[in-house]
Design a protein around this motif. Structure first.
Motif, short mmCIF file in Angstrom:
data_model
loop_
_atom_site.label_atom_id
_atom_site.label_comp_id
_atom_site.label_asym_id
_atom_site.label_seq_id
_atom_site.Cartn_x
_atom_site.Cartn_y
_atom_site.Cartn_z
N GLU A 1 134.99 53.02 -48.39
CA GLU A 1 133.78 53.65 -48.98
C GLU A 1 133.00 54.37 -47.88
O GLU A 1 132.58 55.53 -48.05
N ALA A 2 132.83 53.72 -46.73
CA ALA A 2 132.07 54.33 -45.64
C ALA A 2 132.77 55.60 -45.14
O ALA A 2 132.13 56.62 -44.90
N ARG A 3 134.10 55.55 -45.04
CA ARG A 3 134.86 56.74 -44.61
C ARG A 3 134.66 57.88 -45.61
O ARG A 3 134.61 59.05 -45.24
N GLY A 4 134.55 57.51 -46.88
CA GLY A 4 134.42 58.51 -47.94
C GLY A 4 133.04 59.15 -48.02
O GLY A 4 132.81 60.04 -48.83
N GLN A 5 132.10 58.70 -47.21
CA GLN A 5 130.73 59.26 -47.25
C GLN A 5 130.62 60.55 -46.47
O GLN A 5 129.57 61.20 -46.49
N ASP A 6 131.68 60.93 -45.79
CA ASP A 6 131.66 62.14 -44.99
C ASP A 6 132.79 63.04 -45.44
O ASP A 6 133.91 62.55 -45.56
N PRO A 7 132.61 64.27 -45.75
CA PRO A 7 131.39 65.07 -45.54
C PRO A 7 130.42 65.06 -46.72
O PRO A 7 129.38 65.70 -46.63
N VAL A 8 130.74 64.35 -47.80
CA VAL A 8 129.81 64.37 -48.94
C VAL A 8 129.30 62.96 -49.19
O VAL A 8 130.08 62.01 -49.25
N ALA A 9 128.00 62.82 -49.35
CA ALA A 9 127.41 61.50 -49.59
C ALA A 9 127.72 61.01 -51.00
O ALA A 9 127.70 61.80 -51.95
N ARG A 10 128.02 59.74 -51.10
CA ARG A 10 128.30 59.11 -52.40
C ARG A 10 127.45 57.84 -52.50
O ARG A 10 127.96 56.72 -52.40
N PRO A 11 126.15 58.02 -52.68
CA PRO A 11 125.21 56.89 -52.58
C PRO A 11 125.49 55.78 -53.59
O PRO A 11 125.27 54.61 -53.27
N LEU A 12 125.96 56.13 -54.79
CA LEU A 12 126.14 55.08 -55.79
C LEU A 12 127.29 54.15 -55.41
O LEU A 12 127.32 52.99 -55.85
N ALA A 13 128.19 54.63 -54.56
CA ALA A 13 129.26 53.76 -54.07
C ALA A 13 128.71 52.82 -52.99
O ALA A 13 129.04 51.63 -52.96
N VAL B 1 140.60 60.48 -51.60
CA VAL B 1 141.91 60.05 -51.11
C VAL B 1 142.17 60.67 -49.74
O VAL B 1 142.03 61.88 -49.57
N GLU B 2 142.56 59.83 -48.80
CA GLU B 2 142.90 60.32 -47.47
C GLU B 2 144.38 60.07 -47.19
O GLU B 2 144.85 58.94 -47.25
N LEU B 3 145.09 61.15 -46.86
CA LEU B 3 146.50 61.02 -46.49
C LEU B 3 146.55 61.00 -44.97
O LEU B 3 146.40 62.03 -44.32
N LEU B 4 146.74 59.79 -44.44
CA LEU B 4 146.63 59.63 -42.99
C LEU B 4 147.98 59.53 -42.29
O LEU B 4 148.06 59.67 -41.07
N GLY B 5 149.04 59.19 -43.05
CA GLY B 5 150.37 59.08 -42.44
C GLY B 5 151.26 60.19 -42.96
O GLY B 5 151.09 60.68 -44.08
N ASP B 6 152.25 60.59 -42.15
CA ASP B 6 153.14 61.68 -42.55
C ASP B 6 153.91 61.33 -43.82
O ASP B 6 154.22 60.17 -44.07
N VAL C 1 140.44 65.25 -51.82
CA VAL C 1 141.69 64.82 -51.19
C VAL C 1 141.75 65.42 -49.79
O VAL C 1 141.61 66.63 -49.61
N THR C 2 141.96 64.56 -48.81
CA THR C 2 142.03 65.02 -47.42
C THR C 2 143.45 64.85 -46.88
O THR C 2 144.00 63.75 -46.91
N HIS C 3 144.02 65.95 -46.42
CA HIS C 3 145.33 65.89 -45.76
C HIS C 3 145.09 65.81 -44.26
O HIS C 3 144.54 66.73 -43.67
N ALA C 4 145.51 64.70 -43.64
CA ALA C 4 145.31 64.54 -42.21
C ALA C 4 146.62 64.21 -41.51
O ALA C 4 146.63 63.69 -40.41
#
Lengths: 251, 430
Positions: B129-141, B263-268, B295-298
Motif C-alpha cells: 500500500e505504501a509503495r502504491g502511494q507514489d506517484p498518486v496518493a490513495r488516502p482511503l487505502a 500493480v508493479e512488475l518488478l521481475g523479468d 500498472v508499472t513496468h519495472a
C-alpha cells in the motif's frame, strides 16, 4: 406464396424513393431470380421484406401466405417462415455460432408454439446439416462469423437456412466474394432445400450463380421497378449483352 | 493536498477509531499508515484523481443506509469446491466458515496475527500500500491500513488444491466494514482467491498480494448486487520474475463502487492481467462504477493487460482511469489497455482517462477507449433469424462483455459469472 403489390419504398431519413412500384408473385416451390444493375433496388427489396429499419413503405403491400408482412417485426417474419441470407453476414464476437443457431431455432419454435430442442437434439441436427456444407466442428464453436472467410460466411448462412427450414428463402447476392468451388458448395446446399414447396428469391448481379441454382423465373429490376420477366434464358441474355440493351428497350 | 480545518477534523475523527495495542509489527505498520494519511489528507472533490467520482460518501462520518438484497438465486461460486471464509458486515464469522486448513496453505485471521510481535506479514501489510502511494496518493487505502482489524493473512507454499473463497455477507442496513487482507504466493506456488458479496452498506477493502518469482495468483470477484451499497477497494500487487497475476471483477448494481488496482512488475518476464465487467441500470437506484488502474513496468519482457467493459443505461455512470507506466530499462514491455462502454440509452455516462507514460525505447504499448450503442446491423441480423429483440439485445451485451470475461482462466468460474450476467439482463427485459 409471396405477393408484392405496387410496393413503393423510400429511405426513412432522406426524401429518396428507391422502390417505385414493385409487383411480384412467388408461388410455392418456385425459384425466382431478380437480376439488375447496381443501385436498381434489389438489396433494398430484400431488406424491406426482412424488416430492416431505415426504410419507409409509402404505398403497396406484401403478404406471405396471406399474412401482411409489413406490419410484423423481423423476428415475427422469421417465425412465419421468411429467411434472408445476407450479402454481408454480421460478425458477432463472444457469441458461439452454435449458441446463436440454437437460440434462433428455439426462438422460432417457441413463437410457433412448438417444443424447444434440447442441446443434444440440436447438436445431432446441426452435425447432420453441417456435414453436407463441409462445415467443421471448429466453425460451429467459433464466435458467429468471426474470422470466417467469405466462403465460410456464406456456407454458414446456408446452414442457418437449412436449420430454420423457412418457407421462403431470400438470397441477397450470395455469390459475391465466392470462388467457383465455394459457389458450387453453396448452390448445392440451396438445391438440397428445394423440395417442391419451399420458394426462393435469388438476388444476383451476375448470371453465374444461376448456372448452379436454376431459376424458374427471371426478373430484371432497374430503377426501382421490375422491367422484364422471363425464363432462365433472360439471364443468359444479360450475360451476353449486359444490362444496357434491356434498359434501353424498357425506356 | 492542503487540508482545510474541517477536513483535518474529519480525518482526526476517523483516526479516533484507530486500534491500539497489538504486536510490535502491526503497531509500526499502523503508525506509519497514520503518518502517510496525515501527510496526504482525505480525498476531496477537487482532487484530480477523484474528478469523476465523488469521495464524500466514502469518508463521511455517517454511513448512508443500504438494504441487503434478498437472494433470489444461488450464491456466486456455489458449485465450486473451495475453502469458504465468511465475513458478516465486515467481521469474520468463524462458525459459518470452513476450518482454516488446506494443503500448501497458511491462513490466519488478521486479528490473531496482529497479536504477535514478529510475523512475515510485516513485509507485506501496509508495505505494498505504501509503495502504491507514489506517484498518486490513495488516502482511503492508508486509512484502511491504519484502522482495519479484520482480514486474512494468507500464504501459499505450493499449488493450493482449491480456491480460497471469501464470502462477504451484508446484514445491518448501516454497517461500515473495513477489511485488509495480505497474500503471499511463494516461489513456484499457486493460489486462486475468490471474493463475493456486498460486505456491508459501506465497504473499504485493501488486498495486498505479493507474488514471488514463478508464483501464480488468480483472483475472481463478484461485488454483490445490493443496490445502495458503497465500496472502495484497493488491490496492490507486486510481481517477481516470471510471476503471473490475473484479476477479474464483476460489478452489477451498487450506488458507488471505486475499484483501484495498483500493480508493479518488478521481475523479468512477469505477466499481469487486470480485467472487469460492470453492468448498471440507474432506473430505480443510482449506479456509479469506477475502475482506476495503475500498472508499472519495472523489469524486462513483462506483459500487462487491462480489459474493462461497462454496460450502462438509465443514467448509470461508468469511469475508467487507467495508466501504464514503463520505467527506464523496462525493455520489451508488452502493455495493452482497453476500456469500452456500451451505452444502452442516451443518458448513461462514461468517463475514460487512459494514460501511457513510457521511459524505455523498445516497448510495445497500445491503448484504446470507446463508447457507443448496440450495433444496429448485428441486432437486425439476430432478429432476422427469429431472435426476439430483447433477447437479441442481451446476446449483444454479453458479446460486448465477452473479451473481459475471457480473462477468467477457469471455465467453471467464467461460466458461473456469465450466468449471473445473463440472469441480471433477463430480469431487466422481462
Amino acid at each position: 406464396m409471396l405477393e408484392i403489390k405496387n410496393l413503393h419504398v423510400k429511405l426513412e431519413d432522406e426524401d429518396k424513393e428507391i422502390l417505385k412500384g414493385v409487383d411480384l408473385v412467388v408461388e410455392d416451390g418456385r425459384v425466382h431470380a431478380i437480376m439488375g444493375p447496381n443501385g436498381s433496388g434489389k438489396s433494398t427489396l430484400s431488406y424491406v421484406l426482412a424488416g430492416r429499419e431505415g426504410y419507409e413503405v409509402t404505398e403497396g403491400s406484401v403478404t406471405l401466405d396471406g399474412v401482411d408482412l409489413l406490419s410484423l417485426e423481423p423476428e415475427e417474419r422469421a417465425a412465419l417462415g421468411l429467411f434472408l441470407a445476407f450479402q454481408y453476414p454480421v460478425e458477432i464476437p463472444g457469441v458461439g455460432n452454435m449458441t446463436f443457431m440454437r437460440t434462433a431455432v428455439n426462438a422460432q419454435r417457441k413463437a410457433r408454439g412448438e417444443p424447444e430442442l434440447s442441446a443434444a437434439e440440436f447438436l445431432k441436427l446441426v452435425r447432420e446439416k453441417a456435414k453436407a456444407l463441409k462445415i467443421d466442428a471448429d466453425m460451429l464453436k467459433r464466435p458467429v462469423n468471426v474470422g470466417f472467410s467469405g466462403g465460410e460466411k456464406k456456407r454458414n448462412e446456408i446452414l442457418q437456412m437449412a436449420l430454420l427450414e423457412p418457407k421462403l428463402c431470400i438470397l441477397d447476392e450470395t455469390d459475391s466474394g465466392l470462388d467457383v468451388d465455394a459457389m458450387r458448395l453453396v448452390a448445392e446446399g440451396v438445391n438440397a432445400l428445394r423440395d417442391g414447396k419451399r420458394s426462393f428469391l435469388v438476388i444476383t448481379h451476375y448470371q453465374r450463380l444461376l448456372d448452379h441454382i436454376v431459376p424458374d423465373v427471371v426478373h430484371i429490376m432497374a430503377n426501382g421497378r421490375i422491367i422484364r420477366t422471363g425464363g432462365p434464358e433472360l439471364a443468359l441474355e444479360v450475360e451476353r449483352h449486359g444490362y444496357a440493351d434491356i434498359l434501353e428497350e424498357a425506356s | 493536498m492542503a487540508m482545510p480545518e474541517t477536513a483535518t477534523d474529519a480525518l482526526e475523527a476517523r483516526l479516533q477509531a484507530a486500534p491500539s495495542g497489538g504486536g510490535a509489527w502491526i503497531r509500526a505498520a499502523r503508525a506509519a499508515a497514520e503518518g502517510r494519511l496525515r501527510a496526504m489528507g482525505l480525498p476531496g472533490r477537487r482532487d484530480e484523481y477523484w474528478k469523476y467520482t465523488d469521495p464524500t460518501s466514502l469518508i463521511s462520518p455517517e454511513v448512508a443506509p443500504a438494504e441487503a438484497l434478498t437472494a433470489d438465486e444461488a450464491p456466486v461460486f456455489d458449485g465450486i469446491e473451495r475453502l469458504r471464509v465468511v465475513f458478516v458486515d465486515g467481521r469474520l464469522d468463524a462458525a459459518a466458515s470452513d476450518p482454516l486448513a488446506l494443503e500448501y496453505l497458511e491462513i490466519e485471521p488478521l486479528s490473531q496475527v496482529a497479536e504477535v510481535d514478529i510475523h512475515w506479514a510485516a513485509e507485506v501489510f501496509g508495505q505494498l500500500e505504501a509503495r502504491g502511494q507514489d506517484p498518486v496518493a490513495r488516502p482511503l487505502a492508508a486509512l484502511n491500513t491504519a484502522l482495519a482489524t479484520e482480514g486474512l493473512v494468507i500464504r501459499a507454499k505450493g499449488v493450493v488444491p482449491r480456491p480460497v473463497s471469501l464470502v462477504y455477507v451484508h446484514e445491518r442496513p448501516s454497517s461500515d466494514a473495513m477489511i485488509h487482507h495480505v497474500v503471499r504466493v511463494e516461489p513456484g506456488a499457486e493460489l486462486t482467491l475468490l471474493e463475493n458479496g456486498p460486505a456491508a452498506a459501506r465497504f473499504n477493502k485493501v488486498l495486498e498480494v505479493d507474488v514471488a518469482d514463478g508464483g501464480r495468483f488468480h483472483h475472481v470477484r463478484a461485488q454483490g448486487r445490493d443496490h445502495d451499497r458503497q465500496a472502495v477497494t484497493h488491490l496492490f500487487a507486486r510481481l517477481g520474475a516470471e510471476a503471473l497475476f490475473k484479476s477479474f471483477t464483476l460489478t452489477v448494481n451498487g450506488a458507488l463502487t471505486r475499484n483501484e488496482a495498483v500493480v508493479e512488475l518488478l521481475g523479468d518476464d512477469a505477466v499481469a492481467h487486470v480485467a472487469g465487467a460492470a453492468a448498471g441500470d440507474g432506473a430505480e437506484h443510482p449506479f456509479h462504477q469506477d475502475d482506476t488502474v495503475f500498472v508499472t513496468h519495472a523489469a524486462e519482457r513483462c506483459e500487462s493487460r487491462q480489459v474493462f467493459k461497462k454496460v450502462l443505461r438509465n443514467g448509470a455512470v461508468g469511469v475508467f482511469q487507467g495508466k501504464i507506466l514503463v520505467r527506464p530499462g523496462a525493455q520489451k514491455t508488452d502493455g495493452y489497455q482497453i476500456s469500452q462502454a456500451l451505452l444502452l440509452d442516451g443518458d448513461a455516462e462514461f468517463y475514460a482517462k487512459p494514460e501511457l507514460e513510457i521511459y524505455a525505447d523498445d516497448v510495445k504499448c497500445s491503448h484504446g477507449s470507446t463508447s457507443g450503442g448496440l450495433d444496429p446491423d448485428a441486432l437486425f441480423y439476430l432478429r432476422s433469424r427469429g431472435v426476439p429483440e430483447a433477447e437479441a439485445q442481451n446476446m449483444l451485451v454479453l458479446s460486448f462483455l465477452a473479451e473481459a470475461l475471457a480473462e477468467i482462466e477457469d471455465p467453471r468460474l467464467r461460466e458461473d459469472l456469465e450466468a449471473r450476467l445473463e440472469a441480471w439482463l433477463r430480469r431487466r427485459t422481462r
